[in-house]
Every structure is written in structure tokens, then in C-alpha cells.
Design a protein around this motif. Structure first.
Motif, PDB file in Angstrom:
ATOM      1  N   THR A  79       5.480   3.294  -2.039  1.00 27.07           N
ATOM      2  CA  THR A  79       5.655   4.004  -0.776  1.00 27.07           C
ATOM      3  C   THR A  79       5.004   3.266   0.384  1.00 27.07           C
ATOM      4  N   SER A  80       3.782   2.801   0.186  1.00 27.19           N
ATOM      5  CA  SER A  80       3.071   2.164   1.292  1.00 27.19           C
ATOM      6  C   SER A  80       3.541   0.735   1.549  1.00 27.19           C
ATOM      7  N   SER A  81       4.121   0.090   0.550  1.00 25.03           N
ATOM      8  CA  SER A  81       4.555  -1.287   0.778  1.00 25.03           C
ATOM      9  C   SER A  81       6.012  -1.397   1.207  1.00 25.03           C
ATOM     10  N   LEU A  82       6.808  -0.391   0.954  1.00 24.90           N
ATOM     11  CA  LEU A  82       8.230  -0.481   1.272  1.00 24.90           C
ATOM     12  C   LEU A  82       8.662   0.318   2.485  1.00 24.90           C
ATOM     13  N   GLY A  97      10.900  -4.101   5.868  1.00 26.38           N
ATOM     14  CA  GLY A  97      11.362  -5.480   5.924  1.00 26.38           C
ATOM     15  C   GLY A  97      10.800  -6.233   4.727  1.00 26.38           C
ATOM     16  N   PRO A  98      11.231  -7.452   4.502  1.00 28.54           N
ATOM     17  CA  PRO A  98      10.837  -8.166   3.287  1.00 28.54           C
ATOM     18  C   PRO A  98       9.434  -8.777   3.304  1.00 28.54           C
ATOM     19  N   ARG A 135       6.286  -7.529   3.998  1.00 25.68           N
ATOM     20  CA  ARG A 135       5.227  -6.749   3.348  1.00 25.68           C
ATOM     21  C   ARG A 135       5.436  -6.656   1.832  1.00 25.68           C
ATOM     22  N   PRO A 136       6.637  -6.346   1.343  1.00 26.70           N
ATOM     23  CA  PRO A 136       6.821  -6.343  -0.114  1.00 26.70           C
ATOM     24  C   PRO A 136       6.561  -7.716  -0.744  1.00 26.70           C
ATOM     25  N   ALA A 137       6.876  -8.794  -0.029  1.00 29.12           N
ATOM     26  CA  ALA A 137       6.576 -10.126  -0.558  1.00 29.12           C
ATOM     27  C   ALA A 137       5.066 -10.325  -0.688  1.00 29.12           C
ATOM     28  N   GLY A 138       4.311  -9.848   0.289  1.00 29.39           N
ATOM     29  CA  GLY A 138       2.854  -9.927   0.205  1.00 29.39           C
ATOM     30  C   GLY A 138       2.306  -9.113  -0.954  1.00 29.39           C
ATOM     31  N   VAL A 139       2.883  -7.950  -1.176  1.00 30.28           N
ATOM     32  CA  VAL A 139       2.461  -7.119  -2.312  1.00 30.28           C
ATOM     33  C   VAL A 139       2.804  -7.804  -3.625  1.00 30.28           C
ATOM     34  N   VAL A 161      10.594 -13.671   9.573  1.00 30.44           N
ATOM     35  CA  VAL A 161      11.050 -12.721   8.557  1.00 30.44           C
ATOM     36  C   VAL A 161      10.218 -11.461   8.730  1.00 30.44           C
ATOM     37  N   SER A 162      10.789 -10.447   9.317  1.00 34.98           N
ATOM     38  CA  SER A 162       9.997  -9.255   9.601  1.00 34.98           C
ATOM     39  C   SER A 162       9.913  -8.399   8.391  1.00 34.98           C
TER      40      SER A 162
END
Length: 107
Positions: free
Chosen positions: A56-59, A67-68, A70-74, A106-107
Motif C-alpha cells: 500500500t505505501s509503496s504503490l 509511478g515506477p 518508488r516500487p523500484a526502490g522498494v 522516471v516518476s
């Protein structure tokens, strides 16, 4: 707007309730026994709840996809944690990945 005494009373009630709730665990631990099956289910429930919190917090942000970046960082953080990297390395790698992707547009 609420008055100051109401806010203080509400804070005190919530504080007392939180204290009582936290105290109930050690007090009731000797009186309540759980079966091994229930203990396994509770352990699984903890993992599921944490995974849901991470998802929930990353997506999402403000009811929309983040955007892609934050999920990439996770994902990088998960990979570092899986490889048993120190916590500081996990956090810095995730932040750097997200920042570099956002810097690249890439946001």
C-alpha cells in the motif's frame, strides 16, 4: 473546532486505553494458551499484514499509482535485505535508486 479541555481529555483516554491494551498482553499471557495451529496462523497473519502495508505505501499515494520509481526502490531494498545487507545500506540503496530514477525522469 474542539475545545482544549476536550482535546486533553481525549488524549488522556486514548493514552490510558493504549496502556491498558499493551498491559493486557503480559498479564493475560499466563492465563490464555493458544494452540500451535493458532500461533502459526498468527505468525502468517503478521507477514500478510506487513506485506499489505508495504504494498500500500509503496504503490499508492493519494488514491493513485505512485509511478515506477518508488516500487523500484522498494524492490532494491528487498533485494538488499534478502542478501542480508546492513540496514543503513538497505535504506541508502532504496533512496538512491528512487532518487536516480526520478532524476532520470522516471516518476
Amino acid at each position: 473546532m474542539t475545545s482544549s479541555p476536550t482535546l486533553v481529555l481525549a488524549t488522556a483516554v486514548l493514552g490510558a486505553g493504549t496502556f491498558a491494551f499493551r498491559l493486557a498482553g503480559p498479564v493475560l499471557r499466563t492465563r490464555v494458551t493458544l494452540s500451535p495451529r493458532v500461533e502459526r496462523l498468527m505468525a502468517t497473519a503478521v507477514v500478510v499484514l506487513l506485506a499489505a502495508l508495504v504494498a500500500t505505501s509503496s504503490l499508492t499515494e493519494s488514491h493513485s499509482f505512485t509511478g515506477p520509481a518508488r516500487p523500484a526502490g522498494v524492490a532494491v531494498a528487498a533485494l538488499c535485505a534478502w542478501r542480508k545487507a546492513p540496514f543503513v545500506v538497505v535504506v541508502v540503496a532504496a533512496a538512491a535508486t528512487t532518487a536516480l530514477l526520478r532524476l532520470a525522469g522516471v516518476s
